[in-house]
Write an enzyme that holds these catalytic residues in place. Structure first.
Site, PDB file in Angstrom:
ATOM      1  N   HIS A 108       0.827  -1.205   0.000  1.00  0.00           N
ATOM      2  CA  HIS A 108       0.000   0.000   0.000  1.00  0.00           C
ATOM      3  C   HIS A 108       0.861   1.255   0.000  1.00  0.00           C
ATOM      4  O   HIS A 108       2.101   1.182   0.083  1.00  0.00           O
ATOM      5  CB  HIS A 108      -0.966   0.004   1.194  1.00  0.00           C
ATOM      6  CG  HIS A 108      -0.329  -0.011   2.549  1.00  0.00           C
ATOM      7  ND1 HIS A 108       0.411   1.042   3.052  1.00  0.00           N
ATOM      8  CD2 HIS A 108      -0.337  -0.957   3.535  1.00  0.00           C
ATOM      9  CE1 HIS A 108       0.819   0.760   4.278  1.00  0.00           C
ATOM     10  NE2 HIS A 108       0.389  -0.449   4.593  1.00  0.00           N
ATOM     11  N   CYS A 116       2.863  -4.712   6.914  1.00  0.00           N
ATOM     12  CA  CYS A 116       2.583  -4.634   5.475  1.00  0.00           C
ATOM     13  C   CYS A 116       3.826  -4.193   4.704  1.00  0.00           C
ATOM     14  O   CYS A 116       4.911  -4.080   5.263  1.00  0.00           O
ATOM     15  CB  CYS A 116       1.422  -3.666   5.221  1.00  0.00           C
ATOM     16  SG  CYS A 116      -0.162  -4.255   5.853  1.00  0.00           S
TER      17      CYS A 116
END
Length: 198
Positions: A108, A116
């Site tokens: 992202h 992440c």
């Protein structure tokens, strides 16, 4: 986006095959692409702009670890809190065999993370379009996540459990390095990855 066309100069677009490879220690995310046959070529390397956890696999929800292993992009979120996001298919079949928990792992934007793979906002916009176009053209979107590039040093410092896992990851890494083609990956009953030509 004109810059995407420049990235793919001399290559088919949208690509019929795509591979993302992340290296946690070096904080790099590679984009490889190619036509429906032949070797893949590296298109771009994106800096991973924030990190959490340490080298080693993710085993439970909330441990802050970025997974390691062989996954796919399994979803697209254009309304992400982090600009745009591409869902990583953690937990995979191996993780489920080993009872690893957790989820919501993404590539992202926005340069913040707990487990992440964040890249900067301009790069996530570019990568999101490429991945969307490739998926629309029928491409799978595998994601290979490794602890780092320096396997000798990693294995020298590994615990016994880490060592067996990282040696298995290295097999998949080296399979691609030798052929420049993403392998077909299966998982045996003990949670070990197996690699074959597509």
């Amino acid at each position: 986006m004109p810059q995407i066309r420049k990235l793919f100069a001399g290559m088919e677009y949208p690509p019929r095959r795509v591979l993302l490879r992340a290296f946690k220690q070096e904080r790099e995310l590679e984009l490889w692409a190619g036509a429906s046959s032949g070797a893949l070529k590296v298109v771009r390397t994106y800096p991973i702009c924030a990190s959490s956890g340490t080298p080693g696999e993710k085993t439970r929800a909330g441990d802050g670890q970025v997974p390691e292993g062989f996954y796919e992009i399994s979803g697209f979120n254009p309304a992400s809190n982090f600009l745009l996001s591409l869902r990583v298919s953690y937990p995979n079949a191996r993780d489920r065999i080993l009872h690893h928990t957790g989820g919501d792992i993404f590539v992202h934007g926005d340069c913040v993370t707990i487990g992440c793979i964040p890249i900067e906002d301009g790069p996530i916009q570019e990568l999101y379009i490429i991945a969307s176009d490739a998926r629309a053209a029928g491409a799978r979107l595998p994601v290979h996540i490794f602890p780092g590039r320096d396997w000798a040093r990693l294995l020298e410092r590994a615990t016994r459990g880490q060592r067996a896992f990282w040696e298995n990851l290295r097999e998949g890494h080296d399979f691609f390095e030798q052929r420049r083609q993403a392998p077909t990956i299966s998982i045996d009953s003990r949670g070990r990855y197996r690699f074959a030509i597509e």
